[in-house]
Design a protein around this motif. Structure first.
Motif, PDB file in Angstrom:
ATOM      1  N   VAL A 258       0.844  -1.197   0.000  1.00  8.12           N
ATOM      2  CA  VAL A 258       0.000   0.000   0.000  1.00  8.12           C
ATOM      3  C   VAL A 258       0.876   1.242   0.000  1.00  8.12           C
ATOM      4  N   VAL A 259       1.546   1.496   1.104  1.00 13.41           N
ATOM      5  CA  VAL A 259       2.388   2.683   1.242  1.00 13.41           C
ATOM      6  C   VAL A 259       3.664   2.291   1.980  1.00 13.41           C
ATOM      7  N   TYR A 260       4.765   2.964   1.623  1.00 11.51           N
ATOM      8  CA  TYR A 260       6.067   2.673   2.215  1.00 11.51           C
ATOM      9  C   TYR A 260       6.688   3.995   2.650  1.00 11.51           C
ATOM     10  N   SER A 261       7.275   3.998   3.834  1.00 10.38           N
ATOM     11  CA  SER A 261       7.940   5.202   4.345  1.00 10.38           C
ATOM     12  C   SER A 261       9.278   4.828   4.952  1.00 10.38           C
ATOM     13  N   TYR A 262      10.174   5.780   4.905  1.00 10.04           N
ATOM     14  CA  TYR A 262      11.527   5.605   5.429  1.00 10.04           C
ATOM     15  C   TYR A 262      11.876   6.909   6.124  1.00 10.04           C
ATOM     16  N   VAL A 263      12.348   6.835   7.362  1.00 10.23           N
ATOM     17  CA  VAL A 263      12.687   8.045   8.096  1.00 10.23           C
ATOM     18  C   VAL A 263      14.127   7.991   8.567  1.00 10.23           C
ATOM     19  N   ILE A 264      14.693   9.161   8.773  1.00 14.21           N
ATOM     20  CA  ILE A 264      16.008   9.303   9.393  1.00 14.21           C
ATOM     21  C   ILE A 264      15.798  10.038  10.700  1.00 14.21           C
ATOM     22  N   GLU A 265      16.359   9.471  11.762  1.00 19.66           N
ATOM     23  CA  GLU A 265      16.247  10.083  13.081  1.00 19.66           C
ATOM     24  C   GLU A 265      17.531  10.810  13.428  1.00 19.66           C
ATOM     25  N   ASP A 266      17.400  11.827  14.246  1.00 17.04           N
ATOM     26  CA  ASP A 266      18.543  12.581  14.764  1.00 17.04           C
ATOM     27  C   ASP A 266      19.342  11.660  15.684  1.00 17.04           C
ATOM     28  N   PRO A 267      20.627  11.408  15.389  1.00 19.07           N
ATOM     29  CA  PRO A 267      21.417  10.510  16.238  1.00 19.07           C
ATOM     30  C   PRO A 267      21.494  10.980  17.698  1.00 19.07           C
ATOM     31  N   ALA A 268      21.465  12.280  17.910  1.00 17.90           N
ATOM     32  CA  ALA A 268      21.531  12.810  19.275  1.00 17.90           C
ATOM     33  C   ALA A 268      20.191  12.744  19.991  1.00 17.90           C
ATOM     34  N   ASN A 269      19.120  12.633  19.208  1.00 19.46           N
ATOM     35  CA  ASN A 269      17.774  12.597  19.771  1.00 19.46           C
ATOM     36  C   ASN A 269      16.935  11.618  18.946  1.00 19.46           C
TER      37      ASN A 269
ATOM     38  N   ASP B 128       4.769 -13.077 -21.044  1.00 21.76           N
ATOM     39  CA  ASP B 128       5.570 -13.346 -19.853  1.00 21.76           C
ATOM     40  C   ASP B 128       5.163 -12.558 -18.612  1.00 21.76           C
ATOM     41  N   TYR B 129       4.521 -11.421 -18.801  1.00 22.69           N
ATOM     42  CA  TYR B 129       4.211 -10.557 -17.666  1.00 22.69           C
ATOM     43  C   TYR B 129       2.725 -10.244 -17.619  1.00 22.69           C
ATOM     44  N   ASN B 130       2.162 -10.237 -16.394  1.00 22.86           N
ATOM     45  CA  ASN B 130       0.745  -9.920 -16.273  1.00 22.86           C
ATOM     46  C   ASN B 130       0.469  -8.783 -15.298  1.00 22.86           C
ATOM     47  N   HIS B 131       1.512  -8.283 -14.611  1.00 18.14           N
ATOM     48  CA  HIS B 131       1.301  -7.132 -13.729  1.00 18.14           C
ATOM     49  C   HIS B 131       2.566  -6.273 -13.653  1.00 18.14           C
ATOM     50  N   LEU B 132       2.347  -5.024 -13.296  1.00 16.82           N
ATOM     51  CA  LEU B 132       3.427  -4.052 -13.120  1.00 16.82           C
ATOM     52  C   LEU B 132       3.238  -3.423 -11.748  1.00 16.82           C
ATOM     53  N   LYS B 133       4.261  -3.499 -10.923  1.00 13.83           N
ATOM     54  CA  LYS B 133       4.201  -2.917  -9.585  1.00 13.83           C
ATOM     55  C   LYS B 133       4.902  -1.560  -9.648  1.00 13.83           C
ATOM     56  N   ALA B 134       4.116  -0.489  -9.612  1.00 15.64           N
ATOM     57  CA  ALA B 134       4.640   0.860  -9.773  1.00 15.64           C
ATOM     58  C   ALA B 134       4.623   1.618  -8.446  1.00 15.64           C
ATOM     59  N   ALA B 135       5.749   2.218  -8.107  1.00 15.19           N
ATOM     60  CA  ALA B 135       5.856   3.077  -6.930  1.00 15.19           C
ATOM     61  C   ALA B 135       5.658   4.514  -7.381  1.00 15.19           C
ATOM     62  N   TYR B 136       4.919   5.276  -6.603  1.00 17.95           N
ATOM     63  CA  TYR B 136       4.708   6.696  -6.871  1.00 17.95           C
ATOM     64  C   TYR B 136       5.185   7.496  -5.678  1.00 17.95           C
TER      65      TYR B 136
ATOM     66  N   ASP C 243       8.670  -2.476  -9.898  1.00 13.31           N
ATOM     67  CA  ASP C 243       9.221  -2.507 -11.246  1.00 13.31           C
ATOM     68  C   ASP C 243       9.639  -1.125 -11.728  1.00 13.31           C
ATOM     69  N   VAL C 244       8.890  -0.101 -11.345  1.00  9.76           N
ATOM     70  CA  VAL C 244       9.173   1.276 -11.764  1.00  9.76           C
ATOM     71  C   VAL C 244       8.928   2.218 -10.589  1.00  9.76           C
ATOM     72  N   PHE C 245       9.516   3.403 -10.686  1.00 11.32           N
ATOM     73  CA  PHE C 245       9.326   4.436  -9.663  1.00 11.32           C
ATOM     74  C   PHE C 245       8.994   5.738 -10.388  1.00 11.32           C
TER      75      PHE C 245
END
Length: 128
Positions: free
Chosen positions: A31-42, A64-72, A100-102
């Motif tokens: 569904v949705v993907y997130s990535y965060v960076i935290e402050d090393p000091a906090n 050969d292919y029946n679906h495409l997984k696209a990231a937005y 497959d694509v972004f």
């Protein structure tokens, strides 16, 4: 606070409360993907984030292919790391999750990385 501060710099923005941020941005597989960076000091303070959502498509008539997984690309905020570096991380993260694509629109600060990361410009037409 990080997302709200970033979005409020634009002429038009959405205000999300904590519940809405959790609903729309916390990673949920396929569904949705997130990535965060935290402050090393906090470690409780998020300094940067990227997110993208899944918009799969069916491929018709291919042997050969029946679906495409696209990231937005969704919401991306860079305060301590360059946005280009965060987006490189997003591309790797998407690949690790079998996308497959972004795709990314040329809005907000996205223009700052599209060319360097070799995003191709679309034709502006949607095919339904």
């Amino acid at each position: 606070a990080l997302l709200k501060g970033y979005l409020s710099k634009h002429k038009v923005w959405i205000e999300l409360d904590e519940h809405e941020v959790s609903h729309w941005l916390l990673t949920r597989k396929d569904v949705v993907y997130s990535y965060v960076i935290e402050d090393p000091a906090n470690p409780d303070k998020v300094t940067d984030m990227i997110s993208f959502y899944n918009l799969p498509s069916t491929i018709l008539g291919h042997p050969d292919y029946n679906h495409l997984k696209a990231a937005y690309s969704y919401y991306n905020v860079a305060t301590t790391a360059p946005l280009k570096d965060l987006m490189e991380d997003a591309l790797v993260f998407a690949k690790e999750n079998d996308f497959d694509v972004f795709n990314a629109l040329d809005l907000m600060d996205n223009k700052s990385f599209l060319k360097d990361l070799k995003f191709g410009e679309g034709d502006g037409r949607l095919h339904y």
